[in-house]
Design a protein around this motif. Structure first.
Motif, short mmCIF file in Angstrom:
data_model
loop_
_atom_site.label_atom_id
_atom_site.label_comp_id
_atom_site.label_asym_id
_atom_site.label_seq_id
_atom_site.Cartn_x
_atom_site.Cartn_y
_atom_site.Cartn_z
N GLU A 264 0.82 -1.21 0.00
CA GLU A 264 0.00 0.00 0.00
C GLU A 264 0.85 1.26 0.00
OE1 GLU A 264 -2.86 -0.13 3.12
OE2 GLU A 264 -3.74 -2.02 2.44
N THR B 157 -2.29 9.86 -6.35
CA THR B 157 -1.82 8.48 -6.47
C THR B 157 -3.00 7.58 -6.83
OG1 THR B 157 -2.24 7.93 -4.15
CG2 THR B 157 -0.10 8.93 -4.67
N ARG C 10 -4.18 4.97 -5.32
CA ARG C 10 -5.07 4.66 -4.20
C ARG C 10 -5.92 5.87 -3.80
NH1 ARG C 10 -4.11 -0.32 -2.36
NH2 ARG C 10 -2.10 -1.26 -2.98
N GLU C 11 -5.38 7.05 -3.93
CA GLU C 11 -6.18 8.24 -3.65
C GLU C 11 -7.32 8.36 -4.65
OE1 GLU C 11 -2.75 11.17 -1.67
OE2 GLU C 11 -3.03 11.09 -3.85
N ILE D 54 -8.81 5.87 -6.28
CA ILE D 54 -9.81 4.85 -5.95
C ILE D 54 -10.65 5.30 -4.76
CG2 ILE D 54 -10.10 2.50 -5.05
CD1 ILE D 54 -7.67 1.69 -6.75
N GLY D 55 -10.00 5.95 -3.79
CA GLY D 55 -10.73 6.45 -2.63
C GLY D 55 -11.77 7.49 -2.99
N PHE E 145 -13.61 -0.47 -0.66
CA PHE E 145 -12.70 -1.11 -1.63
C PHE E 145 -12.15 -2.43 -1.11
CE2 PHE E 145 -8.35 -1.32 -3.69
CZ PHE E 145 -8.83 -1.74 -4.92
N GLU F 11 -9.34 -5.13 -2.42
CA GLU F 11 -8.28 -5.28 -3.40
C GLU F 11 -8.06 -6.75 -3.75
OE1 GLU F 11 -3.71 -3.67 -4.20
OE2 GLU F 11 -4.84 -3.04 -2.43
N GLN G 298 -3.09 -8.11 -4.46
CA GLN G 298 -2.23 -7.01 -3.99
C GLN G 298 -0.76 -7.42 -3.97
OE1 GLN G 298 -2.25 -5.97 0.26
NE2 GLN G 298 -2.71 -3.86 -0.35
N THR H 142 2.08 -5.37 -6.35
CA THR H 142 1.01 -4.84 -7.22
C THR H 142 1.45 -4.78 -8.68
OG1 THR H 142 1.45 -2.42 -7.17
CG2 THR H 142 0.13 -3.37 -5.36
N ILE I 167 -3.44 -1.47 -9.47
CA ILE I 167 -4.25 -1.84 -8.32
C ILE I 167 -5.62 -2.26 -8.83
CG2 ILE I 167 -5.26 -1.01 -6.17
CD1 ILE I 167 -2.96 1.08 -6.14
N ASP J 265 -0.64 2.52 -11.41
CA ASP J 265 0.19 3.26 -10.45
C ASP J 265 1.44 3.74 -11.18
OD1 ASP J 265 1.70 4.26 -8.38
OD2 ASP J 265 1.25 2.61 -7.01
#
Length: 524
Positions: free
Chosen positions: A26, A44, A46-47, A49-50, A58, A60, A63, A81, A85, A102
């Motif tokens: 992560e 990023t 992950r940001e 996706i958030g 979420f 995953e 991973q 990853t 992701i 990513d």
């Protein structure tokens, strides 16, 4: 890459090891890579996706996947990853599958393991019957892995095609997308781009300059504004990633999970039988005067809210998703404020694609007509207006969802037929008292029919004016089409919203039997 020594003597130790590995995955490649990403104005993976998914939803997949390639230094760099992701979550409580490149890892480039993760999540989305959203920010194929990377793209393209019309596929461009990688978004239903940070092109500026001598920047060649206004590749463009991802969430709220479901309904706060008195003044009775069709749409749909698709491309036609009485509808409307609302090559392509999307995902289609015809000219004819116009005709004729059309004002010639006339299968056709349905405008018709009489008259202009008036009174009065059953009713414009809502409610259980065939062969 940090390594963890497992405590093989206890389950708790193994669980602790797993926690450390997940934390490493992560965290990604480190603060320096993250800072470089943010320096470009990008979030990023992950940001992103958030922002796309409901908070905490979420899950995953794979991973801890890593590549197994060797050579060119790859064996010394095996991040978890592998630069993508994948997983699923919810948007407004409904399941959505997602993959996000990513860029901090191998520049988001696709290798064998990277591609396998995407293949898996695409297969899961189709099996589950849920939308797929790709957050694209990658440098294309991973050169160090050679043909394996290219084969990975082939697997994505094949899955894009098999999922087409089965589940909604949405591509969000958040960085570069070059070469063959650009074809995956092009195969999906909707493409979002972010201004200044996302680009799409088959060959980059350096190759263009080397081959043609033309100098151009990345944004000038394949930036968001270019694809929104010139090429038509991008359906939506936004200034920043949070706004873009919020709009993706809104689009998903208007689409069904798959082709076996209807779009999600909502409880309408806007009364279905609301009279839209403003419509009595918005559309001038004089066919030569312009107006903005968007204002008409705002008066008809729930709370004036709609999502326009391809807003800046082929602006002489409007395609939008909205709700009417809480039910999702697709709107196709001529735009008199742009090129007088004529149909041309790009408008035909834009509307045809939208109609087919609506039909694939059970979205009823409402067509608002004010069309003077097809755009004349050598460029249009040589560019294949016959072929491209036929795409729109084919799309309407092939559509089995409820189809209701309203003639607001002009509806001339072949363009009238193509814009979902009753003769090509519209379920219900309504017209305002200002409608003029005819082969062509009265002036042009009079010049053809009465050419000799006009030429021989003592005062040709007076004769022409008289004959135009007679032609209008005889063949272009508002009730001519209704008398012949080509229009189901002539309605009060202020009641358009109520009439449409009632018609669509009656057609909600429409069923169409199709001939047995593998697939059609539409004009290309």
């Amino acid at each position: 890459m940090a390594h963890v020594t497992p405590d093989v003597g206890s389950t708790r130790g193994r669980v602790a090891e797993l926690g450390l590995l997940r934390a490493e995955a992560e965290r990604g490649p480190g603060d320096k890579a993250t800072e470089a990403q943010r320096a470009k104005g990008k979030l990023t993976a992950r940001e992103r996706i958030g922002l796309l998914l409901d908070e905490g939803s979420f899950h995953e997949v794979e991973q801890l996947r890593r590549h197994r390639a060797t050579g060119f230094g790859l064996e010394a760099k095996r991040p978890y990853t592998d630069g993508v992701i994948t997983g699923w979550g919810t948007v407004h409580g409904r399941t959505v599958f997602v993959y996000a490149h990513d860029f901090r890892i191998f520049g988001g480039a696709l290798g064998e393991a990277h591609a396998a993760k995407i293949h898996k999540i695409m297969d899961m989305a189709v099996s589950a019957g849920a939308p797929l959203v790709s957050l694209n920010d990658g440098a294309g194929a991973r050169i160090q892995e050679g043909v394996s990377a290219l084969a990975g793209y082939g697997g994505i393209f094949r899955r894009n095609t098999r999922a087409s019309g089965v589940i909604p596929q949405i591509s969000v461009m958040l960085g570069p997308c070059a070469g063959g990688a650009a074809y995956a978004p092009a195969l999906t239903d909707f493409v979002f781009m972010v201004r200044d940070t996302s680009q799409m092109f088959i060959t980059g500026p350096d190759v263009v300059q080397a081959v043609t001598g033309e100098q151009i920047s990345q944004n000038g060649l394949g930036g968001a504004d270019v694809h929104a206004e010139v090429s038509g590749v991008a359906h939506f463009v936004h200034d920043d990633e949070p706004t873009c991802l919020e709009e993706v969430r809104y689009l998903l709220s208007l689409l069904p999970a798959n082709n076996r479901e209807n779009p999600p309904a909502a409880d309408p706060a806007d009364p279905v039988d609301r009279r839209a008195e403003a419509l009595l003044d918005l559309v001038p009775a004089d066919g030569n005067r312009s107006y903005d069709m968007r204002r008409v749409i705002e008066e008809i749909v729930d709370e004036g809210e709609y999502l326009e698709v391809h807003e800046r491309w082929a602006t002489n036609i409007i395609c939008a998703l909205a709700r009417l009485g809480g039910q999702v509808v697709g709107l196709v409307a001529n735009q008199p404020a742009s090129l007088a609302g004529v149909l041309d090559i790009e408008a035909s392509e834009k509307a045809a694609r939208f109609v087919r999307m609506c039909d694939a995902f059970n979205v009823p289609i409402v067509t608002l007509l004010d069309v003077p015809g097809f755009l004349p000219g050598v460029e249009q004819e040589h560019g294949g207006i016959i072929r491209h116009g036929a795409k729109l005709l084919y799309a309407y004729c092939d559509a089995t969802v409820p189809r209701v059309s309203v003639v607001l004002r002009k509806a001339y010639g072949g363009a009238y037929i193509v814009m979902d006339s009753q003769s090509i299968g519209a379920d219900l056709t309504f017209a305002w008292p200002t409608n003029e349905i005819a082969v062509m405008g009265a002036e042009g018709a009079a010049n053809v029919i009465f050419r000799r009489q006009i030429a021989e008259a003592d005062d040709p202009e007076v004769m022409r004016a008289r004959l135009v008036k007679e032609y209008k009174a005889e063949l272009m009065h508002p009730y001519y089409a209704a008398e012949r059953g080509l229009v189901d009713d002539v309605i009060d414009p202020a009641r358009t919203r109520a009439v449409l809502a009632s018609a669509l409610a009656a057609l909600r259980t429409k069923h169409a039997d199709l001939p047995s065939r593998k697939h059609g062969n539409p004009p290309q």
